[in-house]
Write a protein that holds these residues in place. Sequence first.
Motif, mmCIF file in Angstrom:
data_model
loop_
_atom_site.group_PDB
_atom_site.id
_atom_site.type_symbol
_atom_site.label_atom_id
_atom_site.label_comp_id
_atom_site.label_asym_id
_atom_site.label_seq_id
_atom_site.Cartn_x
_atom_site.Cartn_y
_atom_site.Cartn_z
ATOM 1 N N TRP A 140 28.138 42.359 -44.496
ATOM 2 C CA TRP A 140 27.489 41.690 -45.627
ATOM 3 C C TRP A 140 28.484 40.762 -46.304
ATOM 4 C CZ3 TRP A 140 22.433 41.624 -46.503
ATOM 5 C CH2 TRP A 140 21.650 42.664 -45.993
ATOM 6 N N LEU A 141 28.011 39.605 -46.719
ATOM 7 C CA LEU A 141 28.846 38.659 -47.463
ATOM 8 C C LEU A 141 28.686 38.899 -48.953
ATOM 9 C CD1 LEU A 141 28.383 35.359 -45.415
ATOM 10 C CD2 LEU A 141 30.199 37.084 -45.260
ATOM 11 N N VAL A 180 26.406 36.106 -42.390
ATOM 12 C CA VAL A 180 27.175 35.709 -41.216
ATOM 13 C C VAL A 180 26.190 35.225 -40.163
ATOM 14 C CG1 VAL A 180 28.750 36.481 -39.405
ATOM 15 C CG2 VAL A 180 28.975 37.391 -41.727
ATOM 16 N N PRO A 181 26.404 34.067 -39.559
ATOM 17 C CA PRO A 181 25.445 33.569 -38.564
ATOM 18 C C PRO A 181 25.251 34.564 -37.417
ATOM 19 C CG PRO A 181 26.963 31.827 -39.203
ATOM 20 C CD PRO A 181 27.483 33.094 -39.822
ATOM 21 N N PRO A 196 33.037 46.129 -38.023
ATOM 22 C CA PRO A 196 31.675 46.080 -38.561
ATOM 23 C C PRO A 196 30.971 47.399 -38.267
ATOM 24 C CG PRO A 196 31.798 44.867 -36.500
ATOM 25 C CD PRO A 196 33.209 45.276 -36.845
ATOM 26 N N ARG A 197 30.064 47.782 -39.139
ATOM 27 C CA ARG A 197 29.314 49.016 -38.893
ATOM 28 C C ARG A 197 28.322 48.757 -37.756
ATOM 29 N NH1 ARG A 197 24.686 49.563 -42.335
ATOM 30 N NH2 ARG A 197 23.773 48.747 -40.425
ATOM 31 N N THR A 198 28.744 49.092 -36.560
ATOM 32 C CA THR A 198 27.964 48.793 -35.381
ATOM 33 C C THR A 198 26.789 49.749 -35.227
ATOM 34 O OG1 THR A 198 28.081 48.575 -32.975
ATOM 35 C CG2 THR A 198 29.497 50.216 -33.973
ATOM 36 N N THR A 199 25.775 49.301 -34.486
ATOM 37 C CA THR A 199 24.655 50.172 -34.138
ATOM 38 C C THR A 199 24.904 50.933 -32.849
ATOM 39 O OG1 THR A 199 23.601 48.314 -33.005
ATOM 40 C CG2 THR A 199 22.920 48.740 -35.277
ATOM 41 N N ALA A 257 38.780 36.049 -41.852
ATOM 42 C CA ALA A 257 37.357 36.284 -42.143
ATOM 43 C C ALA A 257 37.201 36.989 -43.479
ATOM 44 C CB ALA A 257 36.723 37.098 -41.027
ATOM 45 N N THR A 258 37.060 36.219 -44.527
ATOM 46 C CA THR A 258 36.841 36.766 -45.862
ATOM 47 C C THR A 258 35.483 36.320 -46.379
ATOM 48 O OG1 THR A 258 37.812 34.851 -46.980
ATOM 49 C CG2 THR A 258 39.321 36.654 -46.352
ATOM 50 N N VAL A 259 34.981 37.032 -47.355
ATOM 51 C CA VAL A 259 33.714 36.638 -47.969
ATOM 52 C C VAL A 259 33.823 35.230 -48.541
ATOM 53 C CG1 VAL A 259 32.119 37.128 -49.866
ATOM 54 C CG2 VAL A 259 32.977 39.004 -48.439
ATOM 55 N N ASP A 260 34.938 34.943 -49.217
ATOM 56 C CA ASP A 260 35.107 33.613 -49.808
ATOM 57 C C ASP A 260 35.105 32.518 -48.745
ATOM 58 O OD1 ASP A 260 35.214 34.647 -52.347
ATOM 59 O OD2 ASP A 260 37.394 34.582 -52.518
#
Length: 585
Positions: free
Chosen positions: A436-437, A86-87, A451-454, A73-76
Amino acid sequence: MVASTHWLASATGMSVLERGGNAFDAAVAAGFVLQIAEPHLNGPGGEVPILLWSEAEQKVSVVSGQGVAPAAATVDRFTGLGLDLVPGTGLLAATVPGAFGGWMLMLERWGTWTLADVLEPAISYAENGVPVLERVAGTIGAVEQMFTEDWPTSAATWLPDGRVPEAGSRLANPVLAATYRRLVAEAHEASPTREGQIAAARDSWYRGFVAEAIAKFCAETAWKDTSGKVHGGLLTAEDLAGWEATVEDPLTFDYHGYTVCKTGPWGQGPAFLQQLALLSGFDLSGMGHLSADYLHTIIECSKLAFADREAWYGDPDHTDVPLATLLGEAYNAERRALVGPRSDGALRPGSPDGRAPRLPTRAPGDAARDGGASFAGAGEPTVRSDGRVRGDTCHLDVVDRHGNMVSATPSGGWLQSSPTIPDLGFCLGTRAQMFWLEEGLPNSLRPGARPRTTLSPSFALRDGKPWLAFGTPGGDQQDQWSLNFFLSVVHGDLNLQEAVDAPMFHSEHFPSSFFPRESRPGVMMIEDRVDPAVVEELRRRGHEVEVQDSWSLGRLSAVARDIDSSGFLRAAANPRGAQGYAAGR
């Protein structure tokens, strides 16, 4: 005492305590029942952060049951697919499912019950069925067409006899029950000891038949997601085998004799502490509970804290987060001076240690204007398609006779997040939608990063003694609603239930953590039980106030220990939605 967002989970946790289990055993058993009772809000493929007090260790610990992004899982990789977000649904947004590992770590280290014992209630409910909540029926109804046209494996699981289940009917998940029964059987065969069986079950999940089924599903299938396109998944067997839940020290802040404990900046929890740091310079008690001054001050401080969340928070294993400065008095004195008499319309992160903040350059919400995308099932299940908060995920709190305490917020892997894996009876989560991509941000997509979760459970000590475990579902609102509850107790002199019942409010000023990442500058939500004159005064000060139904915001629950010699335990649960429940004896 047990309090949670669903009566079956509270009853399950209480039954464990009645039969001699401790708070950790009770929380694990209740947590697995929540997967069955509230499948539209959490599932086995999700995650769980936990704050706990161990009476034996005399300390607060954080269990990070938050999985990480796959190695691929990379931005590219995502931008190469033509994506700029990201969907919000489907396999591309999956991280390693961390809930199972988080629950098992707590059970192994602090619990006393066996794997078979804590899973028995969830297995029974999955096999025999639970009453369908009105919101479960509504959620399945909202995604029925997507299931029948695009996700047939989900249709097979959640549309019995090809129809949306009616509210109040019985809904079972025998495939998930079989998955958990196989885990128990393999664990029992692998080891005669409690700890050995827990370890064996973890191996079956992350390196055995569960991991194999997940990896095969991601590699060999592809499904339509919120991008409007068909994508497969990136999770591999190696991703699952290389991950494990961890135990960390909490981040803390002292406020008026209370020490509040939160997760690190891989969650949004430090925003609660930053709000306290800002508010410590105001006389909230003198302003009067729920006065215009009180509400204006809290909302403006929330805007500043959450602006810093956007600019600075991310997995500290992958980015440098200047926490000491963000919580320091000098920085907060400077930031506090930005709170003026009127609502501010800008997103204003600070510059800790002179470092320039960096926000995404892509305007949040642009995806909503992209053609061809379907938002069915997208985002976080607390938010309706019009952006207004409905208010649910899951939360539970437990305190036992020994004084052990747990606050946990399981979420993710909800039934509408991605297609059901037919061999397992559950789907993967979509927590990667919070990345964020765009390179160079604290919360940029990175292989192996959380991921920065809530998700944000809370714990507080009073005069240095363990006192309160509390929390709420609610996505970005969790560290606003929880703060409102806490301040109602501290400054409003309300008891736990009164503080849960008090009118709730929050800001929607900052970008949402969920697809399509929209923000609503200047907007604040408030329940209509607040004095109308206060609402008008807030509007005069420039707030765009949207008044909500009387009992519509917040899903708080809490348990507490009296710090005096009485030894009393206390609990409170949310009346909104008529499904939260607190129990004890």
